[in-house]
Design a protein around this motif. Structure first.
Motif, short mmCIF file in Angstrom:
data_model
loop_
_atom_site.label_atom_id
_atom_site.label_comp_id
_atom_site.label_asym_id
_atom_site.label_seq_id
_atom_site.Cartn_x
_atom_site.Cartn_y
_atom_site.Cartn_z
N ALA A 136 0.88 -1.17 0.00
CA ALA A 136 0.00 0.00 0.00
C ALA A 136 0.92 1.21 0.00
O ALA A 136 1.97 1.19 0.63
CB ALA A 136 -0.89 0.01 1.23
N SER A 137 0.53 2.24 -0.71
CA SER A 137 1.39 3.41 -0.83
C SER A 137 0.61 4.69 -0.63
O SER A 137 -0.57 4.76 -0.96
CB SER A 137 2.03 3.43 -2.23
OG SER A 137 2.69 4.66 -2.44
N SER A 138 1.31 5.70 -0.11
CA SER A 138 0.70 7.02 0.02
C SER A 138 0.92 7.87 -1.21
O SER A 138 0.35 8.96 -1.31
CB SER A 138 1.29 7.75 1.23
OG SER A 138 1.01 7.05 2.40
N VAL A 139 1.74 7.40 -2.12
CA VAL A 139 2.06 8.25 -3.27
C VAL A 139 1.83 7.57 -4.63
O VAL A 139 1.70 8.26 -5.64
CB VAL A 139 3.52 8.76 -3.21
CG1 VAL A 139 3.66 9.83 -2.15
CG2 VAL A 139 4.50 7.64 -2.94
N GLN A 140 1.80 6.24 -4.64
CA GLN A 140 1.67 5.56 -5.93
C GLN A 140 0.31 4.88 -6.05
O GLN A 140 -0.11 4.17 -5.14
CB GLN A 140 2.77 4.49 -6.06
CG GLN A 140 4.15 5.10 -6.12
CD GLN A 140 5.23 4.11 -5.70
OE1 GLN A 140 4.94 3.06 -5.14
NE2 GLN A 140 6.47 4.48 -5.96
N PRO A 141 -0.34 5.07 -7.19
CA PRO A 141 -1.66 4.44 -7.36
C PRO A 141 -1.58 2.92 -7.59
O PRO A 141 -2.53 2.21 -7.28
CB PRO A 141 -2.26 5.14 -8.57
CG PRO A 141 -1.11 5.77 -9.28
CD PRO A 141 -0.03 5.99 -8.28
N ALA A 142 -0.48 2.43 -8.16
CA ALA A 142 -0.33 0.98 -8.40
C ALA A 142 1.02 0.54 -7.86
O ALA A 142 1.93 0.18 -8.61
CB ALA A 142 -0.46 0.67 -9.89
N PRO A 143 1.18 0.57 -6.53
CA PRO A 143 2.51 0.42 -5.93
C PRO A 143 3.17 -0.93 -6.15
O PRO A 143 4.41 -1.01 -6.12
CB PRO A 143 2.27 0.66 -4.44
CG PRO A 143 0.83 0.37 -4.23
CD PRO A 143 0.13 0.75 -5.51
N THR A 144 2.40 -2.00 -6.38
CA THR A 144 3.06 -3.29 -6.59
C THR A 144 3.81 -3.30 -7.92
O THR A 144 4.82 -3.99 -8.05
CB THR A 144 2.06 -4.47 -6.57
OG1 THR A 144 1.02 -4.22 -7.51
CG2 THR A 144 1.45 -4.66 -5.18
N LEU A 145 3.33 -2.53 -8.89
CA LEU A 145 4.06 -2.44 -10.17
C LEU A 145 5.43 -1.81 -9.95
O LEU A 145 6.45 -2.30 -10.43
CB LEU A 145 3.27 -1.62 -11.20
CG LEU A 145 1.89 -2.16 -11.59
CD1 LEU A 145 1.29 -1.30 -12.69
CD2 LEU A 145 1.97 -3.61 -12.03
N ASN A 146 5.45 -0.71 -9.20
CA ASN A 146 6.72 -0.03 -8.92
C ASN A 146 7.67 -0.93 -8.14
O ASN A 146 8.85 -1.06 -8.48
CB ASN A 146 6.48 1.23 -8.10
CG ASN A 146 5.52 2.20 -8.77
OD1 ASN A 146 4.36 1.88 -8.96
ND2 ASN A 146 6.02 3.36 -9.15
#
Lengths: 384, 121
Positions: free
Chosen positions: A55-65
């Motif tokens: 879960a991320s506070s800045v990325q909409p699709a954090p698992t991709l990153n």
């Protein structure tokens, strides 16, 4: 018995650098640090990870990153975000996926550089159109409103809330990784600058950089792990509202449901818990959660935390790492409650280690008392 | 074909007319706020507008104290019709608002709904 009881085990935990990290490090770098350290802790190679939860506070699709950065190619990917409780909810979803045979090794990871980048909480949550005209400061105002109601309804005092900050600081003094370790008195908390009545600056959690990671796998596979596994005995998730103005009763959180679900799955009750790790975004939070999780009756939380009961040497050790109030708070703190619970179960907590810890509770809170997720973790001995 | 009007626009039209509108569910009879297309209490879509009397009670309250700015009140108000909203109380000091205080809506067309103490003219 619930088929998920004991199905998942946490075999690796780690923090990234905490506090104020080196200039130029990104949240992705902190995710990289935490993931690498947690995998080393678990004795599991990166290539064995087949599931990724972020879960991320800045990325909409954090698992991709995260998968790209780490060079992981997951077959199961979950970026669900219910705020600071997300990582604990991910434990439940990972347990389900293990039980269904979809995954074998999952990495749950989080990182943030909110202190270096902004010096304040970075959050994708915006104030809704129904609240925005009145200029609340998210999430501070919302917790202040909840505190005002608890004080009104149950006579909870600022002194009692200050005891939560004092206990956190005394634990932090036993944790070399804690950000704030200086002396702190009830008087200091009460005379600190008021920011949003009844909350002063010392009633509010830290703003730090940091990250954390958990490596989880099946109980069977965990038997080969280099360190003792922490078994997920129970886990529950609940959420009832998003905006504070939609919360039915500001003194009762959905932790009443998430906790009841976790205890029912585990076949345990509050009296069985040896250490309690709660998301303490503000001093009112542990008071609410101790009530809602059943450690004391509704309305008695203020009295319960007084007199050093939740600090070092107290009856019930709460937030033994120093919590979000004194140890670290890089935004979505929930993952750190699990890291500390696992260390206490393993006997790795150094000066703050409690004796004979068999069952630990980790509880996450998301948004503005909106989402609640509770995990009960136990040693091998608690499995049967 | 459009089957239902926008709840947001209906609400804004009320504010423009100096009214605080909320919805009442035709099936479970409970008040609904914020306005929407489905009743969160029972799932019915039979929601109809009503106009609040503007009488309410402070449910929770705080004073915002931003750096180098005047403090201001933010509160949650329970309207007598059975719904709650975020608002503030004007015409009293920011720290002069108490839980349980009776309020009335300040009927000023076109602004978000703000309250004053019930006994204040």
């Amino acid at each position: 018995m619930n088929p998920l009881r004991g199905r998942l085990a946490v075999v690796g935990v780690a923090e990234a650098d905490l506090g104020v990290v080196a200039p130029g490090l990104t949240e992705q770098d902190l995710i990289g640090q935490a993931a690498t350290r947690a995998l080393a802790d678990a004795g599991i190679d990166r290539t064995e990870v087949d599931a990724l939860f972020c879960a991320s506070s800045v990325q909409p699709a954090p698992t991709l990153n995260a998968a790209e950065y780490l060079g992981i190619r997951p077959r199961y990917s979950d970026g669900s975000n219910i705020g600071g409780s997300s990582a604990i909810s991910h434990l439940l979803y990972a347990a389900g996926a293990i039980e269904a045979g979809l995954i074998e090794v999952a990495l749950i990871v989080y990182g943030s550089i909110q202190r270096s980048e902004a010096g304040r909480l970075i959050t994708p949550a915006s104030v809704s159109i129904w609240e925005e005209p009145f200029r609340p400061r998210w999430p501070l105002t919302m917790y202040a409103l909840a505190a005002s109601r608890h004080m009104h309804q149950y006579g909870t005092t600022r002194e009692q809330m200050a005891e939560v900050a004092i206990a956190a600081r005394r634990w932090a003094q036993l944790n070399p990784k804690a950000f704030e370790r200086g002396p702190l008195s009830v008087e200091d908390v009460l005379t600190a600058r008021l920011v949003c009545d009844p909350l002063g600056v010392r009633d509010c959690c830290l703003v730090t950089d940091g990250g954390g990671a958990l490596v989880v796998t099946s109980a069977e596979r965990a038997r080969g792990a280099p360190k003792p596994a922490a078994h997920l005995l129970g886990c529950g998730v609940a959420h009832w509202h998003r905006d504070i103005s939609q919360m039915p009763d500001l003194t009762v959180t959905a932790a009443t449901e998430s906790g009841a679900r976790a205890f029912a799955m585990a076949g345990l009750g509050p009296a069985d818990v040896d250490v309690v790790e709660l998301y303490d975004a503000f001093t009112i939070n542990p008071i609410l959660f101790l009530e809602d999780l059943g450690f004391c009756a509704k309305g008695e939380g203020g009295e319960f935390v007084a007199g050093g009961r939740i600090g070092p040497g107290g009856e019930l050790p709460v937030n033994t790492n120093g919590g979000g109030l004194s140890y670290c708070h890089p935004g979505m703190y929930g993952i750190f409650t699990v890291i500390e619970a696992v260390r206490q179960l393993r006997g790795e907590a150094g000066d703050r280690q409690q004796e004979g810890v068999e069952v630990a509770l980790a509880h996450g809170n998301g948004a503005v008392l909106s989402s609640q997720a509770t995990a009960l973790l136990g040693t091998e001995a608690t499995l049967n | 074909m459009t089957e239902s009007a926008s709840p947001w626009i209906g609400y804004q039209e009320g504010l423009a007319a100096g009214e605080l509108r909320f919805q009442r569910c035709g099936d479970c009879a409970r008040a609904v706020f914020y306005p929407r297309v489905v009743c969160p209490h029972c799932g019915s879509t039979a929601l109809a507008w009503e106009i609040s009397s503007g009488a309410g009670t402070v449910y929770a309250t705080t004073v915002m104290r931003p750096h180098r700015q005047e403090p201001y009140n933010v509160c949650l108000v329970d309207l007598d019709e059975g719904f709650r909203l975020m608002s503030r109380v004007d015409r009293v000091p920011a720290d002069g608002v108490r839980i349980g205080d009776r309020l009335r809506l300040l009927k000023e067309a076109g602004t978000a709904p703000v309250f004053v103490p019930a006994d204040r003219s």
